[in-house]
Motif scaffolding. Structure first.
Motif, PDB file in Angstrom:
ATOM      1  N   GLY A 294       0.779  -1.235   0.000  1.00  0.00           N
ATOM      2  CA  GLY A 294       0.000   0.000   0.000  1.00  0.00           C
ATOM      3  C   GLY A 294       0.805   1.276   0.000  1.00  0.00           C
ATOM      4  O   GLY A 294       0.299   2.327   0.406  1.00  0.00           O
ATOM      5  N   ALA A 295       2.050   1.216  -0.469  1.00  0.00           N
ATOM      6  CA  ALA A 295       2.852   2.444  -0.551  1.00  0.00           C
ATOM      7  C   ALA A 295       2.171   3.440  -1.479  1.00  0.00           C
ATOM      8  O   ALA A 295       1.498   3.070  -2.441  1.00  0.00           O
ATOM      9  CB  ALA A 295       4.253   2.120  -1.081  1.00  0.00           C
ATOM     10  N   ASP A 296       2.320   4.723  -1.169  1.00  0.00           N
ATOM     11  CA  ASP A 296       1.761   5.775  -2.001  1.00  0.00           C
ATOM     12  C   ASP A 296       2.530   5.829  -3.319  1.00  0.00           C
ATOM     13  O   ASP A 296       3.682   6.252  -3.366  1.00  0.00           O
ATOM     14  CB  ASP A 296       1.867   7.123  -1.274  1.00  0.00           C
ATOM     15  N   VAL A 297       1.890   5.386  -4.405  1.00  0.00           N
ATOM     16  CA  VAL A 297       2.573   5.337  -5.695  1.00  0.00           C
ATOM     17  C   VAL A 297       2.515   6.723  -6.327  1.00  0.00           C
ATOM     18  O   VAL A 297       1.719   6.999  -7.225  1.00  0.00           O
ATOM     19  CB  VAL A 297       1.950   4.272  -6.625  1.00  0.00           C
ATOM     20  N   SER A 298       3.366   7.589  -5.826  1.00  0.00           N
ATOM     21  CA  SER A 298       3.451   8.965  -6.302  1.00  0.00           C
ATOM     22  C   SER A 298       4.616   9.091  -7.270  1.00  0.00           C
ATOM     23  O   SER A 298       5.451   8.184  -7.374  1.00  0.00           O
ATOM     24  CB  SER A 298       3.687   9.900  -5.119  1.00  0.00           C
ATOM     25  N   PRO A 299       4.722  10.210  -8.011  1.00  0.00           N
ATOM     26  CA  PRO A 299       5.900  10.411  -8.859  1.00  0.00           C
ATOM     27  C   PRO A 299       7.209  10.312  -8.082  1.00  0.00           C
ATOM     28  O   PRO A 299       8.205   9.799  -8.590  1.00  0.00           O
ATOM     29  CB  PRO A 299       5.690  11.821  -9.428  1.00  0.00           C
ATOM     30  N   GLU A 300       7.202  10.790  -6.835  1.00  0.00           N
ATOM     31  CA  GLU A 300       8.419  10.723  -6.024  1.00  0.00           C
ATOM     32  C   GLU A 300       8.770   9.275  -5.683  1.00  0.00           C
ATOM     33  O   GLU A 300       9.944   8.884  -5.696  1.00  0.00           O
ATOM     34  CB  GLU A 300       8.231  11.533  -4.726  1.00  0.00           C
ATOM     35  N   PHE A 301       7.755   8.471  -5.375  1.00  0.00           N
ATOM     36  CA  PHE A 301       7.994   7.058  -5.090  1.00  0.00           C
ATOM     37  C   PHE A 301       8.580   6.357  -6.311  1.00  0.00           C
ATOM     38  O   PHE A 301       9.563   5.616  -6.220  1.00  0.00           O
ATOM     39  CB  PHE A 301       6.682   6.380  -4.683  1.00  0.00           C
ATOM     40  N   LEU A 302       7.984   6.605  -7.485  1.00  0.00           N
ATOM     41  CA  LEU A 302       8.474   5.969  -8.704  1.00  0.00           C
ATOM     42  C   LEU A 302       9.877   6.422  -9.048  1.00  0.00           C
ATOM     43  O   LEU A 302      10.705   5.634  -9.494  1.00  0.00           O
ATOM     44  CB  LEU A 302       7.520   6.276  -9.864  1.00  0.00           C
ATOM     45  N   ARG A 303      10.164   7.708  -8.835  1.00  0.00           N
ATOM     46  CA  ARG A 303      11.508   8.211  -9.135  1.00  0.00           C
ATOM     47  C   ARG A 303      12.542   7.494  -8.268  1.00  0.00           C
ATOM     48  O   ARG A 303      13.605   7.089  -8.741  1.00  0.00           O
ATOM     49  CB  ARG A 303      11.582   9.718  -8.906  1.00  0.00           C
ATOM     50  N   GLY A 304      12.244   7.335  -6.994  1.00  0.00           N
ATOM     51  CA  GLY A 304      13.163   6.626  -6.107  1.00  0.00           C
ATOM     52  C   GLY A 304      13.336   5.174  -6.517  1.00  0.00           C
ATOM     53  O   GLY A 304      14.439   4.634  -6.472  1.00  0.00           O
ATOM     54  N   MET A 305      12.239   4.545  -6.938  1.00  0.00           N
ATOM     55  CA  MET A 305      12.311   3.146  -7.363  1.00  0.00           C
ATOM     56  C   MET A 305      13.158   3.016  -8.624  1.00  0.00           C
ATOM     57  O   MET A 305      14.006   2.130  -8.725  1.00  0.00           O
ATOM     58  CB  MET A 305      10.903   2.626  -7.635  1.00  0.00           C
ATOM     59  N   TYR A 306      12.961   3.891  -9.588  1.00  0.00           N
ATOM     60  CA  TYR A 306      13.735   3.831 -10.828  1.00  0.00           C
ATOM     61  C   TYR A 306      15.205   4.139 -10.577  1.00  0.00           C
ATOM     62  O   TYR A 306      16.099   3.512 -11.160  1.00  0.00           O
ATOM     63  CB  TYR A 306      13.167   4.801 -11.859  1.00  0.00           C
ATOM     64  N   ASP A 307      15.470   5.117  -9.714  1.00  0.00           N
ATOM     65  CA  ASP A 307      16.863   5.460  -9.414  1.00  0.00           C
ATOM     66  C   ASP A 307      17.599   4.284  -8.784  1.00  0.00           C
ATOM     67  O   ASP A 307      18.809   4.142  -8.939  1.00  0.00           O
ATOM     68  CB  ASP A 307      16.923   6.659  -8.463  1.00  0.00           C
ATOM     69  N   ALA A 308      16.861   3.454  -8.069  1.00  0.00           N
ATOM     70  CA  ALA A 308      17.497   2.351  -7.339  1.00  0.00           C
ATOM     71  C   ALA A 308      17.672   1.101  -8.173  1.00  0.00           C
ATOM     72  O   ALA A 308      18.307   0.148  -7.726  1.00  0.00           O
ATOM     73  CB  ALA A 308      16.666   2.012  -6.099  1.00  0.00           C
ATOM     74  N   SER A 309      17.116   1.079  -9.392  1.00  0.00           N
ATOM     75  CA  SER A 309      17.008  -0.226 -10.040  1.00  0.00           C
ATOM     76  C   SER A 309      17.593  -0.342 -11.441  1.00  0.00           C
ATOM     77  O   SER A 309      17.499  -1.418 -12.035  1.00  0.00           O
ATOM     78  CB  SER A 309      15.527  -0.626 -10.105  1.00  0.00           C
ATOM     79  N   GLU A 310      18.206   0.701 -12.004  1.00  0.00           N
ATOM     80  CA  GLU A 310      18.643   0.601 -13.402  1.00  0.00           C
ATOM     81  C   GLU A 310      19.610  -0.558 -13.626  1.00  0.00           C
ATOM     82  O   GLU A 310      19.424  -1.377 -14.537  1.00  0.00           O
ATOM     83  CB  GLU A 310      19.285   1.907 -13.878  1.00  0.00           C
ATOM     84  N   LEU A 311      20.655  -0.638 -12.828  1.00  0.00           N
ATOM     85  CA  LEU A 311      21.616  -1.729 -13.003  1.00  0.00           C
ATOM     86  C   LEU A 311      20.946  -3.085 -12.820  1.00  0.00           C
ATOM     87  O   LEU A 311      21.223  -4.033 -13.565  1.00  0.00           O
ATOM     88  CB  LEU A 311      22.762  -1.587 -12.003  1.00  0.00           C
ATOM     89  N   SER A 312      20.078  -3.179 -11.830  1.00  0.00           N
ATOM     90  CA  SER A 312      19.410  -4.452 -11.573  1.00  0.00           C
ATOM     91  C   SER A 312      18.521  -4.864 -12.740  1.00  0.00           C
ATOM     92  O   SER A 312      18.461  -6.039 -13.100  1.00  0.00           O
ATOM     93  CB  SER A 312      18.579  -4.359 -10.289  1.00  0.00           C
ATOM     94  N   VAL A 313      17.821  -3.902 -13.334  1.00  0.00           N
ATOM     95  CA  VAL A 313      16.934  -4.222 -14.452  1.00  0.00           C
ATOM     96  C   VAL A 313      17.749  -4.645 -15.668  1.00  0.00           C
ATOM     97  O   VAL A 313      17.372  -5.573 -16.392  1.00  0.00           O
ATOM     98  CB  VAL A 313      16.021  -3.031 -14.774  1.00  0.00           C
ATOM     99  N   ARG A 314      18.883  -3.988 -15.918  1.00  0.00           N
ATOM    100  CA  ARG A 314      19.735  -4.395 -17.044  1.00  0.00           C
ATOM    101  C   ARG A 314      20.263  -5.814 -16.822  1.00  0.00           C
ATOM    102  O   ARG A 314      20.321  -6.624 -17.752  1.00  0.00           O
ATOM    103  CB  ARG A 314      20.893  -3.407 -17.208  1.00  0.00           C
ATOM    104  N   TYR A 315      20.649  -6.100 -15.597  1.00  0.00           N
ATOM    105  CA  TYR A 315      21.118  -7.449 -15.267  1.00  0.00           C
ATOM    106  C   TYR A 315      19.991  -8.455 -15.468  1.00  0.00           C
ATOM    107  O   TYR A 315      20.191  -9.537 -16.032  1.00  0.00           O
ATOM    108  CB  TYR A 315      21.603  -7.457 -13.812  1.00  0.00           C
ATOM    109  N   LEU A 316      18.785  -8.099 -15.016  1.00  0.00           N
ATOM    110  CA  LEU A 316      17.638  -8.989 -15.134  1.00  0.00           C
ATOM    111  C   LEU A 316      17.305  -9.255 -16.593  1.00  0.00           C
ATOM    112  O   LEU A 316      16.947 -10.385 -16.959  1.00  0.00           O
ATOM    113  CB  LEU A 316      16.430  -8.383 -14.418  1.00  0.00           C
ATOM    114  N   ALA A 317      17.426  -8.242 -17.450  1.00  0.00           N
ATOM    115  CA  ALA A 317      17.131  -8.426 -18.875  1.00  0.00           C
ATOM    116  C   ALA A 317      18.009  -9.521 -19.459  1.00  0.00           C
ATOM    117  O   ALA A 317      17.543 -10.379 -20.221  1.00  0.00           O
ATOM    118  CB  ALA A 317      17.336  -7.111 -19.626  1.00  0.00           C
TER     119      ALA A 317
END
Length: 221
Positions: A82-105
């Motif tokens: 139930g986290a507040d899915v705000s632009p700020e929440f998404l920005r933090g999530m994207y900032d934390a995950s680029e390397l991980s997503v490339r690895y996952l791909a």
């Protein structure tokens, strides 16, 4: 070469730098082709220090798998709780995950424990979504729910696997932080418009035709 901004600002240890360099090298070259020498060079350490912290390349891959699982599933868990899915929440999530997503791909193509775990987690989350949103049509545990859920998971993860083709077609790297919301925004718009189309006459006819064809081909399903 910039190793990563994925870790917290205070996580500047050699171990973290090595892991981040490995994420980048594994994503770029694949686990089989990546070399400890290149990982050590990118992290600014010696091969001996890489081996001290992780032992072998397999040990380093296992550490990367664990990190990616924590990053990606951690974000998904926050949304489910139930986290507040705000632009700020998404920005933090994207900032934390680029390397991980490339690895996952890369892992989704080559096959790895983390790829299998994340695919299964996505399919299970989709099953819960269908069962909770339309309980009268999708009963938990039914084959129909599993089929719809696994296709939905494949659709979403497919955009990661095909990121190079998406990037080529759109003229931007879709996995870069600056473009991280592009796929999600497009998917949301596609769902909204395809939902309208599917509910209209032509879409309804196509759905009935596909459903009838499947029923005739698999009468016991």
């Amino acid at each position: 070469m910039e190793v990563s901004r994925e870790r917290p600002h205070d996580d500047l240890t050699a171990r973290a730098r090595i892991r981040d360099a490995a994420l980048a090298q594994f994503a770029k070259r694949g686990v089989k082709s990546a070399r400890l020498q290149d990982i050590a060079e990118a992290a600014g350490v010696s091969v001996g220090l890489v081996q001290h912290h992780y032992g072998t390349k397999d040990g380093l891959r296992e550490a990367c798998d664990e990190h990616v699982r924590d990053v990606v599933l951690g974000a998904a868990e926050q949304v489910r709780e139930g986290a507040d899915v705000s632009p700020e929440f998404l920005r933090g999530m994207y900032d934390a995950s680029e390397l991980s997503v490339r690895y996952l791909a890369r892992a989704l193509v080559e096959g790895s424990p983390v790829a299998a775990a994340l695919f299964d987690e996505g399919a299970e989350a989709a099953e819960r979504f269908f069962a909770e949103t339309w309980p009268e049509e999708f009963s938990p545990g039914e084959a129909k729910v599993r089929e719809r859920a696994v296709v939905m998971a494949a659709m979403h993860l497919g955009t990661i696997v095909l990121h190079e083709h998406l990037s080529r077609r759109l003229g931007v790297d879709v996995l870069q932080r600056a473009n991280a919301g592009l796929i999600g925004s497009a998917l949301a718009d596609v769902y909204a418009h395809m939902g309208e189309w599917a509910a209209a006459e032509q879409g309804a006819r196509l759905r009935r035709a596909v459903t009838d064809f499947h029923a005739k081909e698999h009468p016991d399903a």
